[in-house]
Design an enzyme around this catalytic site. Structure first.
Site, mmCIF file in Angstrom:
data_model
loop_
_atom_site.group_PDB
_atom_site.id
_atom_site.type_symbol
_atom_site.label_atom_id
_atom_site.label_comp_id
_atom_site.label_asym_id
_atom_site.label_seq_id
_atom_site.Cartn_x
_atom_site.Cartn_y
_atom_site.Cartn_z
ATOM 1 C CD GLU A 1 -2.052 16.257 38.048
ATOM 2 O OE1 GLU A 1 -2.966 16.869 37.477
ATOM 3 O OE2 GLU A 1 -2.210 15.641 39.125
ATOM 4 C CG ASP B 1 -7.027 19.447 36.863
ATOM 5 O OD1 ASP B 1 -6.426 20.474 36.501
ATOM 6 O OD2 ASP B 1 -7.284 19.197 38.052
ATOM 7 C CG ASP C 1 -4.415 22.768 38.827
ATOM 8 O OD1 ASP C 1 -5.334 22.483 38.038
ATOM 9 O OD2 ASP C 1 -4.039 21.985 39.726
ATOM 10 C CE1 TYR D 1 -3.403 22.819 44.121
ATOM 11 C CE2 TYR D 1 -5.319 22.538 42.725
ATOM 12 C CZ TYR D 1 -3.964 22.434 42.928
ATOM 13 O OH TYR D 1 -3.160 21.930 41.942
#
Length: 486
Positions: free
Chosen positions: A466, A78, A75, A226
């Site tokens: 990120e 990571d 995603d 999430y």
């Protein structure tokens, strides 16, 4: 002196204008925004892989549960595969192609490949009736390491929802993704399109019949990463809206009308992202109203109009603010996800309004389709470098862009450069170094600057540095349009 309303909005836009030396190369940015997805691929990479510093990874995903869950996307920075944001990414990539594919030129084939890389995975994740595999990888184990995906030895735990452990939010978004993608493949691969649509119907029925939030069923695994804060109701409406668009079956139209109030269609109409679909639902359904085909959906158009009015600069709204440099800003981190997703809705709605020869009424004022396009373009231009720092927030675009993004694969030496394994904690020195990342993740758009337009180009500041797939997915549609209409 009182300006006429439309000029007042245009004047507010000028306040945010940052001079630029030359126009942007939207075609180049489009190519790079799609290329980014190849850097996020998990599984066995294909022969035409263009991001060459990546290698095969996570080839045993799913084996712990006796299923094949290889493939799909990481995603962000990571190495976990989170099904909820992956499905939303897929829906928005598909919507980008549906509305703006005609503007993509030679990049259309790459955009379609980006969708299929995800839908192939989502088909695996939904292959068993009454079960959806929603995550691969223990996020705590993963986040404790700074490892290349190719070296991963963290826990690849498989998490699922089923009848006894419902997850209408992630299942609903998965159904929406499969339905939207079925439209993309309708003429390109009819058999695959039918497979996607049939699976979408099955997954939707499961989501609707076994209601509950996956963050209740799987709280320890998915929160706070999430976690569905907003509830699952919006995903059921969102999925029904895409199934109605993809199938034209009356049952889905009736479901939307019947459940509009029950599932709170009018709630938080200013939000749109992996957790909250409300603004997207209203814009998507409003297209039919504007085409004169669906007066029974009129309330969705009123919600969509209200959403648009709340985004106009110069209008005070508690849920939407702008930075001094003109960037849409919402608190909570990874702000560019709001910038790209809300701008996508501005552009999509402006096109629907244009075709209907309509404007948005905002009290005593009105907003034209041209103004909505101007607003969306202003956000895209900010991302590409028209901002107080004169910095592109897309890696590899322009002369100045983030060099120390919070991304494991980008920041660690590639397998080609460093063939031997780099273990969990051995990677920490690459995380902490002030040196630029050795591998350019071209096309990655980072979380972006803070509300004051300041940006720390530093890995530890993950909320700013990120990249994520769901930042890029709606940007693909935006860049496609502006590459054809600069």
């Amino acid at each position: 002196m009182i300006f006429p309303a439309i000029f007042a909005f245009s004047f507010a836009l000028l306040l945010f204008a940052t001079p630029t030396a030359a126009g942007h190369d939207y075609r180049d940015a489009l190519r790079k925004s799609i290329l980014f997805f190849e850097g996020q691929r998990s599984g066995r990479l294909p022969p035409d892989q263009r991001v060459k510093w990546r290698r095969d990874s996570a080839l045993r995903d799913g084996s712990a549960a006796g299923v094949d869950l290889t493939g799909g996307y990481y995603d962000a920075g990571d190495n976990v595969k989170f099904g909820f944001p992956m499905a939303f990414t897929t829906t928005l990539l598909a919507w980008s192609i549906i509305d703006f594919g005609r503007n993509m030129g030679p990049e259309l084939k790459n955009a379609v490949k980006a969708v299929k890389w995800s839908t192939d995975y989502l088909l695996k994740a939904t292959s068993k009736p009454g079960v959806v595999y929603v995550q691969v990888g223990n996020a705590y184990s993963d986040h404790n390491c700074w490892e290349r995906p190719e070296d991963m030895d963290t826990l690849r735990t498989v998490y699922k929802i089923d009848n006894a452990h419902p997850g209408s939010d992630v299942a609903g978004e998965t159904a929406a993704a499969l339905a939207a993608a079925s439209i993309v493949f309708r003429s390109r691969d009819p058999a695959y399109s039918r497979l996607l649509l049939n699976r979408a119907v099955r997954v939707f029925n499961f989501a609707d019949q076994h209601r509950g939030a996956y963050s209740s069923s799987l709280h320890a695994a998915v929160c706070p990463f999430y976690c569905d804060v907003n509830g699952y109701q919006d995903e059921l409406l969102w999925a029904a809206a895409w199934l109605h668009k993809a199938s034209r079956r009356r049952g889905f139209r009736e479901y939307i009308v019947k459940n509009e109030v029950v599932l709170r269609a009018g709630d938080t109409i200013n939000e749109f992202g992996w957790d909250n679909k409300h603004a997207g639902i209203n814009v998507l359904i409003s297209k039919e109203v504007l085409m004169g085909k669906a007066e029974y959906f009129e309330s969705f158009k009123q919600n969509a109009d209200g959403f648009i009015c709340s985004l106009l600069p110069g209008v005070s709204h508690p849920q939407v603010q702008y930075s001094p440099g003109g960037l849409i800003f919402k608190p909570g981190g990874s702000n560019m996800q709001h910038v790209t997703s809300l701008s996508f809705l501005l552009l999509a709605y402006s096109n629907y309004l244009s075709h209907a020869n309509k404007v948005v009424p905002c009290g005593e004022r009105s907003a034209s389709p041209a103004l909505l396009k101007q607003l969306a373009k202003r956000q895209v231009n900010y991302i590409l470098g028209d901002n107080p720092l004169g910095m592109s927030y897309m890696v590899g675009y322009g002369s100045r862009f983030p060099r120390r993004i919070h991304h494991r694969g980008s920041s660690l030496p590639s397998v080609a450069a460093h063939p031997s394994r780099i273990s969990c904690k051995a990677g920490s020195r690459y995380f902490l170094t002030p040196n630029p990342n050795p591998n350019l993740l071209v096309g990655a758009v980072v979380g972006g600057p803070n509300v004051s337009d300041a940006f720390p180009d530093s890995r530890p500041y993950f909320q700013e540095s990120e990249p994520t797939t769901y930042i890029n997915a709606p940007l693909v549609g935006l860049l496609a349009f502006f590459s054809a209409h600069p």
